[in-house]
Scaffold this motif. Structure first.
Motif, PDB file in Angstrom:
ATOM      1  N   ARG A   1       2.653  11.171   2.882  1.00 42.60           N
ATOM      2  CA  ARG A   1       4.007  11.212   2.330  1.00 42.60           C
ATOM      3  C   ARG A   1       5.052  11.479   3.407  1.00 42.60           C
ATOM      4  N   SER A   2       4.596  11.995   4.547  1.00 35.07           N
ATOM      5  CA  SER A   2       5.522  12.350   5.626  1.00 35.07           C
ATOM      6  C   SER A   2       6.153  11.145   6.305  1.00 35.07           C
ATOM      7  N   ILE A   3       5.565   9.958   6.165  1.00 35.75           N
ATOM      8  CA  ILE A   3       6.082   8.796   6.892  1.00 35.75           C
ATOM      9  C   ILE A   3       7.166   8.064   6.107  1.00 35.75           C
ATOM     10  N   PHE A   4       7.517   8.568   4.926  1.00 34.14           N
ATOM     11  CA  PHE A   4       8.494   7.885   4.080  1.00 34.14           C
ATOM     12  C   PHE A   4       9.784   8.691   3.956  1.00 34.14           C
ATOM     13  N   ASP A   5      10.914   7.987   3.849  1.00 32.70           N
ATOM     14  CA  ASP A   5      12.182   8.668   3.573  1.00 32.70           C
ATOM     15  C   ASP A   5      12.543   8.590   2.094  1.00 32.70           C
ATOM     16  N   LYS A   6      11.674   7.912   1.341  1.00 32.02           N
ATOM     17  CA  LYS A   6      11.822   7.879  -0.111  1.00 32.02           C
ATOM     18  C   LYS A   6      10.470   7.638  -0.735  1.00 32.02           C
ATOM     19  N   ARG A   7      10.172   8.391  -1.785  1.00 33.96           N
ATOM     20  CA  ARG A   7       9.012   8.105  -2.620  1.00 33.96           C
ATOM     21  C   ARG A   7       9.535   7.992  -4.058  1.00 33.96           C
ATOM     22  N   ASP A   8       9.238   8.950  -4.894  1.00 31.49           N
ATOM     23  CA  ASP A   8       9.840   8.948  -6.228  1.00 31.49           C
ATOM     24  C   ASP A   8      11.306   9.362  -6.166  1.00 31.49           C
TER      25      ASP A   8
ATOM     26  N   TYR B   1       6.200  28.970  -3.374  1.00 32.06           N
ATOM     27  CA  TYR B   1       7.243  27.997  -3.068  1.00 32.06           C
ATOM     28  C   TYR B   1       6.799  26.556  -3.333  1.00 32.06           C
ATOM     29  N   ALA B   2       5.563  26.353  -3.768  1.00 33.60           N
ATOM     30  CA  ALA B   2       5.014  25.005  -3.914  1.00 33.60           C
ATOM     31  C   ALA B   2       5.692  24.235  -5.040  1.00 33.60           C
ATOM     32  N   LEU B   3       5.786  22.916  -4.849  1.00 38.52           N
ATOM     33  CA  LEU B   3       6.335  22.051  -5.890  1.00 38.52           C
ATOM     34  C   LEU B   3       5.587  20.721  -5.914  1.00 38.52           C
ATOM     35  N   ASN B   4       5.468  20.172  -7.107  1.00 38.81           N
ATOM     36  CA  ASN B   4       4.812  18.876  -7.271  1.00 38.81           C
ATOM     37  C   ASN B   4       5.515  17.811  -6.438  1.00 38.81           C
ATOM     38  N   SER B   5       4.740  16.907  -5.893  1.00 38.69           N
ATOM     39  CA  SER B   5       5.182  15.727  -5.141  1.00 38.69           C
ATOM     40  C   SER B   5       5.658  16.030  -3.721  1.00 38.69           C
ATOM     41  N   TYR B   6       5.644  17.291  -3.295  1.00 45.25           N
ATOM     42  CA  TYR B   6       6.026  17.580  -1.916  1.00 45.25           C
ATOM     43  C   TYR B   6       5.066  16.874  -0.957  1.00 45.25           C
TER      44      TYR B   6
ATOM     45  N   ASN C   1       0.858  -1.184   0.000  1.00 43.86           N
ATOM     46  CA  ASN C   1       0.000   0.000   0.000  1.00 43.86           C
ATOM     47  C   ASN C   1       0.895   1.235   0.000  1.00 43.86           C
ATOM     48  N   GLY C   2       0.749   2.070  -1.014  1.00 45.46           N
ATOM     49  CA  GLY C   2       1.587   3.251  -1.147  1.00 45.46           C
ATOM     50  C   GLY C   2       1.345   4.315  -0.095  1.00 45.46           C
ATOM     51  N   TYR C   3       0.291   4.140   0.719  1.00 44.26           N
ATOM     52  CA  TYR C   3       0.018   5.074   1.814  1.00 44.26           C
ATOM     53  C   TYR C   3       0.514   4.525   3.150  1.00 44.26           C
TER      54      TYR C   3
END
Length: 326
Positions: A159-166, A122-127, A38-40
């Protein structure tokens, strides 16, 4: 009975070997993270396949945020942040922080049409929400006496619980009751941490989880308390910082179409209640768009584009509500 059990174990072993073989040799129809994780919830989902971020002409590497927009001069550390000397609050100055919704071309096009305000985005995709929080924390001293708009999709919290996504990113780990930032400076492109797993067991477990959650992985409440604690940590620190630099905080929460057509996930009430308790101005796009749909007799589908983000029509409703609350 013993014979049946023995045969079953043999078949399980054969299927597991088959999974191991196909994944080891990168068979594309099997080496799909959604089949097993699960990606979440699972870091292994993001470690399953190697991905390396590619910077375009408008972005560059950052040791804490992974990447940032060029030209914004975001500090590389959280040290030495002295407020700029402005003596009054300027309601026409707005700094925007967020992910792909706040950085969306339709959103930027609409806000740029309002000549009464000056924007810095300051926004960026995937943040993730951690990167949104840190992009604000790193630059708050450069944006004194302004309105600060924090806009995010509710699932950006996960996304905050991961040290790597894309790509590799910062993470906050809880130690002795406090959240400590780690995995910095970020090493883009370091070797993958993908490890051996029992893929048949993972496949069956993931299928069951999807089945009980209406085949929507977002509905899984995995690590829910940890995610809520992270959000409250970000929020309390942002409130503290905004008081220090004489800023007004405004939050915009975005939702996927499924939240409006069916029902929102657990994230919606948790975030909404936290903002209400802290008396933060909240632009609630879910309630706003539902009301617009009913009053205008419009289908929810007409508020979303092919990229699954809001389209120009619904962004216009949200921005109108934002200006109304400034």
């Amino acid at each position: 009975m013993k014979s049946f059990l023995k045969i079953s174990l043999i078949y399980l072993f054969i299927f597991e070997l088959l999974f191991q073989f196909l994944i080891f040799f990168n068979f594309k129809y099997v080496k799909i993270p959604d089949l097993f994780y699960n990606g979440y919830c699972d870091q292994k989902y993001w470690n399953f396949n190697d991905k390396i971020i590619k910077f375009d002409s408008e972005t560059e590497y950052h040791p804490i945020l992974s990447y940032v927009k060029k030209g914004l001069k975001i500090p590389n550390s959280l040290e030495d942040q002295t407020s700029l000397k402005n003596s009054y609050f300027d309601e026409n100055q707005i700094s925007l922080y967020g992910s792909s919704y706040i950085n969306h071309k339709e959103f930027n096009s609409l806000i740029s049409n309002n000549s009464n305000f000056e924007f810095k985005n300051y926004a960026l995709n995937s943040y993730g929400l951690d990167q949104i929080y840190l992009s604000y924390k790193l630059t708050a001293h450069m944006n004194s006496n302004r309105t600060i708009v924090i806009g995010f999709l509710l699932e950006d919290l996960d996304r905050s619980i991961f040290d790597k996504r894309d790509y590799e990113k910062v993470i906050f780990n809880k130690k002795n009751g406090d959240f400590i930032m780690s995995n910095t400076p970020v090493e883009i492109g370091k070797s993958n941490n993908f490890s051996f797993d029992l893929f048949l067991l993972r496949f069956l477990n993931n299928f069951y989880s999807l089945f009980v959650n209406d085949f929507d992985p977002r509905l899984d409440d995995c690590k829910k308390n940890h995610k809520i604690d992270l959000f409250n940590f970000y929020l309390k620190d942002m409130i503290k910082i905004s008081d220090k630099f004489n800023q007004k905080l405004v939050f915009i929460t975005f939702n996927l179409k499924e939240d409006l057509i069916k029902k929102p996930t657990w994230r919606y009430n948790e975030v909404k209640n936290a903002l209400e308790e802290n008396k933060i101005t909240h632009i609630d796009s879910l309630t706003l768009l539902k009301n617009k749909s009913e009053s205008n007799l419009e289908e929810i589908n007409t508020y979303f584009g092919s990229d699954k983000h809001n389209n120009k029509k619904s962004f216009a409703f949200i921005i109108e509500d934002l200006f109304r609350n400034l």
